[in-house]
Design a protein around this motif. Structure first.
Motif, PDB file in Angstrom:
ATOM      1  N   VAL A 145       0.840  -1.200   0.000  1.00  0.00           N
ATOM      2  CA  VAL A 145       0.000   0.000   0.000  1.00  0.00           C
ATOM      3  C   VAL A 145       0.876   1.252   0.000  1.00  0.00           C
ATOM      4  O   VAL A 145       0.642   2.197  -0.763  1.00  0.00           O
ATOM      5  N   VAL A 146       1.898   1.258   0.839  1.00  0.00           N
ATOM      6  CA  VAL A 146       2.784   2.425   0.922  1.00  0.00           C
ATOM      7  C   VAL A 146       3.578   2.598  -0.367  1.00  0.00           C
ATOM      8  O   VAL A 146       3.659   3.708  -0.917  1.00  0.00           O
ATOM      9  N   VAL A 147       4.167   1.515  -0.876  1.00  0.00           N
ATOM     10  CA  VAL A 147       4.969   1.611  -2.105  1.00  0.00           C
ATOM     11  C   VAL A 147       4.096   2.057  -3.281  1.00  0.00           C
ATOM     12  O   VAL A 147       4.497   2.889  -4.098  1.00  0.00           O
ATOM     13  N   GLY A 148       2.875   1.509  -3.354  1.00  0.00           N
ATOM     14  CA  GLY A 148       1.961   1.933  -4.404  1.00  0.00           C
ATOM     15  C   GLY A 148       1.648   3.420  -4.321  1.00  0.00           C
ATOM     16  O   GLY A 148       1.602   4.123  -5.341  1.00  0.00           O
ATOM     17  N   SER A 149       1.460   3.904  -3.090  1.00  0.00           N
ATOM     18  CA  SER A 149       1.176   5.339  -2.920  1.00  0.00           C
ATOM     19  C   SER A 149       2.377   6.179  -3.335  1.00  0.00           C
ATOM     20  O   SER A 149       2.218   7.288  -3.867  1.00  0.00           O
ATOM     21  N   TRP A 150       3.598   5.668  -3.108  1.00  0.00           N
ATOM     22  CA  TRP A 150       4.790   6.404  -3.547  1.00  0.00           C
ATOM     23  C   TRP A 150       4.804   6.576  -5.062  1.00  0.00           C
ATOM     24  O   TRP A 150       5.133   7.651  -5.571  1.00  0.00           O
ATOM     25  N   LEU A 151       4.453   5.519  -5.786  1.00  0.00           N
ATOM     26  CA  LEU A 151       4.422   5.607  -7.244  1.00  0.00           C
ATOM     27  C   LEU A 151       3.375   6.632  -7.699  1.00  0.00           C
ATOM     28  O   LEU A 151       3.604   7.387  -8.659  1.00  0.00           O
ATOM     29  N   GLU A 152       2.246   6.660  -7.010  1.00  0.00           N
ATOM     30  CA  GLU A 152       1.209   7.633  -7.369  1.00  0.00           C
ATOM     31  C   GLU A 152       1.676   9.052  -7.054  1.00  0.00           C
ATOM     32  O   GLU A 152       1.422   9.988  -7.836  1.00  0.00           O
ATOM     33  N   CYS A 153       2.339   9.228  -5.932  1.00  0.00           N
ATOM     34  CA  CYS A 153       2.897  10.550  -5.599  1.00  0.00           C
ATOM     35  C   CYS A 153       3.918  10.974  -6.655  1.00  0.00           C
ATOM     36  O   CYS A 153       3.973  12.156  -7.038  1.00  0.00           O
ATOM     37  N   LEU A 154       4.727  10.015  -7.132  1.00  0.00           N
ATOM     38  CA  LEU A 154       5.724  10.320  -8.158  1.00  0.00           C
ATOM     39  C   LEU A 154       5.042  10.791  -9.440  1.00  0.00           C
ATOM     40  O   LEU A 154       5.477  11.776 -10.060  1.00  0.00           O
ATOM     41  N   ALA A 155       3.971  10.106  -9.847  1.00  0.00           N
ATOM     42  CA  ALA A 155       3.249  10.507 -11.055  1.00  0.00           C
ATOM     43  C   ALA A 155       2.708  11.928 -10.920  1.00  0.00           C
ATOM     44  O   ALA A 155       2.794  12.740 -11.857  1.00  0.00           O
ATOM     45  N   GLN A 156       2.175  12.251  -9.756  1.00  0.00           N
ATOM     46  CA  GLN A 156       1.615  13.587  -9.533  1.00  0.00           C
ATOM     47  C   GLN A 156       2.711  14.647  -9.494  1.00  0.00           C
ATOM     48  O   GLN A 156       2.545  15.758 -10.024  1.00  0.00           O
ATOM     49  N   ALA A 157       3.861  14.301  -8.895  1.00  0.00           N
ATOM     50  CA  ALA A 157       4.984  15.242  -8.861  1.00  0.00           C
ATOM     51  C   ALA A 157       5.532  15.482 -10.263  1.00  0.00           C
ATOM     52  O   ALA A 157       5.935  16.612 -10.595  1.00  0.00           O
ATOM     53  N   MET A 158       5.546  14.443 -11.093  1.00  0.00           N
ATOM     54  CA  MET A 158       6.027  14.594 -12.472  1.00  0.00           C
ATOM     55  C   MET A 158       5.132  15.549 -13.254  1.00  0.00           C
ATOM     56  O   MET A 158       5.626  16.356 -14.059  1.00  0.00           O
ATOM     57  N   ARG A 159       3.821  15.489 -13.030  1.00  0.00           N
ATOM     58  CA  ARG A 159       2.910  16.402 -13.737  1.00  0.00           C
ATOM     59  C   ARG A 159       3.116  17.839 -13.275  1.00  0.00           C
ATOM     60  O   ARG A 159       3.074  18.781 -14.078  1.00  0.00           O
ATOM     61  N   TYR A 160       3.363  18.021 -11.967  1.00  0.00           N
ATOM     62  CA  TYR A 160       3.659  19.360 -11.432  1.00  0.00           C
ATOM     63  C   TYR A 160       4.946  19.892 -12.050  1.00  0.00           C
ATOM     64  O   TYR A 160       5.009  21.059 -12.497  1.00  0.00           O
ATOM     65  N   ALA A 161       6.000  19.051 -12.092  1.00  0.00           N
ATOM     66  CA  ALA A 161       7.276  19.482 -12.664  1.00  0.00           C
ATOM     67  C   ALA A 161       7.115  19.827 -14.145  1.00  0.00           C
ATOM     68  O   ALA A 161       7.725  20.794 -14.638  1.00  0.00           O
ATOM     69  N   GLN A 162       6.301  19.057 -14.852  1.00  0.00           N
ATOM     70  CA  GLN A 162       6.042  19.347 -16.263  1.00  0.00           C
ATOM     71  C   GLN A 162       5.381  20.717 -16.415  1.00  0.00           C
ATOM     72  O   GLN A 162       5.748  21.504 -17.296  1.00  0.00           O
ATOM     73  N   TRP A 163       4.413  21.017 -15.553  1.00  0.00           N
ATOM     74  CA  TRP A 163       3.744  22.316 -15.610  1.00  0.00           C
ATOM     75  C   TRP A 163       4.745  23.446 -15.367  1.00  0.00           C
ATOM     76  O   TRP A 163       4.707  24.468 -16.051  1.00  0.00           O
ATOM     77  N   ARG A 164       5.635  23.250 -14.411  1.00  0.00           N
ATOM     78  CA  ARG A 164       6.637  24.291 -14.110  1.00  0.00           C
ATOM     79  C   ARG A 164       7.562  24.522 -15.303  1.00  0.00           C
ATOM     80  O   ARG A 164       7.936  25.661 -15.590  1.00  0.00           O
TER      81      ARG A 164
END
Length: 552
Positions: A145-164
């Motif tokens: 559950v924790v590792v899966g959430s890390w991957l989801e956080c990574l995907a969301q951070a990548m979209r934020y970085a792309q926007w920046r």
């Protein structure tokens, strides 16, 4: 403000499917966890015995894990995917694929842990304190559950970085920024519980080590455990700060104030866990005092949030013609479930926050520590302020994602769920607080109280808890009914994902509020100051000495 220029009107359809998958799991957990909670309060009333050999601590674990960990984590991640897609733009195929991998890891982990609990191999509560030991599959499931959430956080951070990258020099969308702050806090906090599970609990349950240091395991858990509360809370704050102003027709009071409060939560969320360990003799009093002080600093962003929200309410109420000191109050949209249900949660957070001050105060904590007062506090903050805000958001988020309408009839039912929840929780949580002051223990079933005069004094409050719990379960059934209708049966149509605009007179947002390097350094420094010496002392004074791993 650049933050509104880049808003999209809808969540991307592919992102909507990913968000909805999380919502399916979240509300399934609500139904099953709510049923376990109902059985739990029935047993505590002394008027009911569990059938089929089911153990009290089985249902207690099911209730805590499904509602405290699974409902919250899945809803948060589903909401955050939708929030980023709505405000920063659709995810790329790679980012979305990461999200789906994370979702399936979390789901497989949830099922694995749940099976062990149902088999009575993991009745260790949601805190899974050693020396209680669960089957290794339970610990592995929580790890997934924790590792899966890390991957989801990574995907969301990548979209934020792309926007920046695509919008250099501009202030990022407020909702997207808030998601990234929450995810960063979650990642830093879960390092503690990951270390506990991977290096202590899993090897122990597999038989590689005979014993583990219980104090170290609890310290690592609470390094994570208090930040977990803010991981639940910050998505509710996202809705309060960004969504509710749009729902009521007003403006966001201040973009800068909103970002500052989130950054303060980020740096103050982790180095405060020892205030849950006041009665642990192996931690020096100085470090307990230091983390108590840091805990009280969290009051600052909480008060900032209260000020910002009620300023928004008052400004809008006066725009609509409100006069006098409180005349604006009656002009708020009290019949709109998108506002009423989260507002009930906001109100519940006032006594919940006051109870939190008691819990974090060393002397007062001595009175209520490990009593059912703590459970009552937990149900005011997480199980009312947070989850009512989630429910209020679900009532517009689900139809937005499914292409349906929140009809007047469903809106009225949704309002009833919020009112019923408030009544049920007032009865149940109020009884818990009073019984806790009288010394009723936390986590214990009624049969363990014996026939003492003190136990007799608690009985009426345990029965009141059962009454309140019954009302809450009826509310859960009604909530599930509304959700099912919004998923599959409500009329086709368009439902808004409300995103507020910043008030025209608000000041410019300073760039430092989006400089994660600066705030990250402060966060790491506070963690090192608060935890380095206590953990060194725990390891140095461990009765286990050097722990040897034995592999066969």
């Amino acid at each position: 403000m650049s933050f509104t220029k880049n808003n999209l009107s809808k969540v991307d359809k592919k992102d909507a499917k990913l968000s909805l998958a999380h919502i399916y799991v979240a509300f399934t957990a609500l139904l099953l966890g709510g049923l376990a909670g109902l059985l739990q309060v029935f047993v505590r009333s002394g008027q009911f015995k569990l059938p089929f050999g089911i153990g009290y601590y089985q249902v207690l674990t099911v209730h805590g894990v499904l509602l405290g960990l699974i409902l919250t984590t899945f809803f948060i991640m589903g909401f955050q995917f939708a929030a980023i897609s709505r405000t920063a733009g659709a995810f790329s195929n790679t980012q979305r694929k990461l999200g789906w991998i994370g979702f399936w890891l979390m789901t497989i982990g949830t099922i694995s842990a749940a099976v062990m609990v149902l088999l009575n191999e993991a009745s260790v509560l949601y805190t899974f304190y050693a020396p209680l030991q669960a089957h290794w599959i339970f610990y592995l499931g929580l790890t997934l559950v924790v590792v899966g959430s890390w991957l989801e956080c990574l995907a969301q951070a990548m979209r934020y970085a792309q926007w920046r990258r695509e919008n250099k020099g501009q202030t990022s969308p407020l909702l997207t920024f808030m998601v990234v702050v929450n995810n960063l806090m979650w990642f830093v906090a879960t390092l503690g519980v990951a270390a506990e599970v991977l290096f202590q609990l899993l090897p122990w349950s597999l038989g590689f080590v005979e014993r583990i240091d219980v104090l170290l395991s609890r310290t690592l858990f609470w390094y994570f455990g208090h930040a977990l509360v803010y991981f639940w809370l910050l998505p509710a704050y996202m809705i309060w700060y960004v969504v509710i102003p749009k729902v009521i027709g007003g403006k966001i009071f201040s973009d800068a104030l909103s970002r500052l409060s989130f950054m303060l939560f980020l740096i103050l969320s982790v180095p405060v866990g020892i205030h849950h360990q006041f009665t642990e003799p192996g931690i020096d009093g100085f470090w307990k005092f230091l983390q108590t002080v840091l805990t009280f600093f969290v009051v600052v962003p909480s008060l900032m949030t209260a000020f910002s929200m009620f300023a928004t309410f008052e400004l809008r109420g006066r725009e609509l013609g409100g006069k006098g000191v409180l005349g604006w109050f009656k002009n708020l949209p009290w019949k709109d479930s998108r506002f009423l249900v989260p507002f009930i949660g906001m109100v519940a957070f006032i006594p919940g926050g006051a109870g939190g001050i008691v819990n974090a105060s060393y002397q007062m904590n001595e009175l209520i520590h490990n009593t059912i007062w703590v459970t009552g506090h937990f149900h005011l903050t997480v199980a009312t302020a947070v989850v009512l805000t989630y429910f209020g958001a679900a009532y517009w988020l689900i139809p937005h994602l499914t292409g349906r309408k929140l009809t007047n009839k469903l809106n009225n039912y949704a309002n009833v769920t919020g009112i019923m929840w408030a009544i049920g929780m007032f009865i149940m949580s109020g009884a818990m607080h009073i019984a806790g002051l009288l010394g009723a223990p936390r986590r214990s079933e009624f049969s363990t109280y014996g026939g003492s005069e003190q136990a007799t004094e608690w009985i009426s409050y345990q029965i009141a808890q059962a009454v309140g719990g019954t009302i809450l379960f009826i509310a859960i059934l009604l909530i599930i009914g509304v959700v099912v209708n919004l998923l599959w049966f409500a009329p086709k149509g368009e439902e808004e994902f409300p995103v507020g605009e910043v008030a025209e007179g608000a000041g410019k947002t300073p760039a430092i509020l989006e400089n994660f390097k600066v705030w990250g350094v402060i966060l790491v420094a506070l963690i090192l100051i608060a935890y380095t010496i206590p953990i060194i002392d725990i390891i140095r004074n461990s009765p286990l000495g050097s722990v040897g791993y034995k592999f066969w």
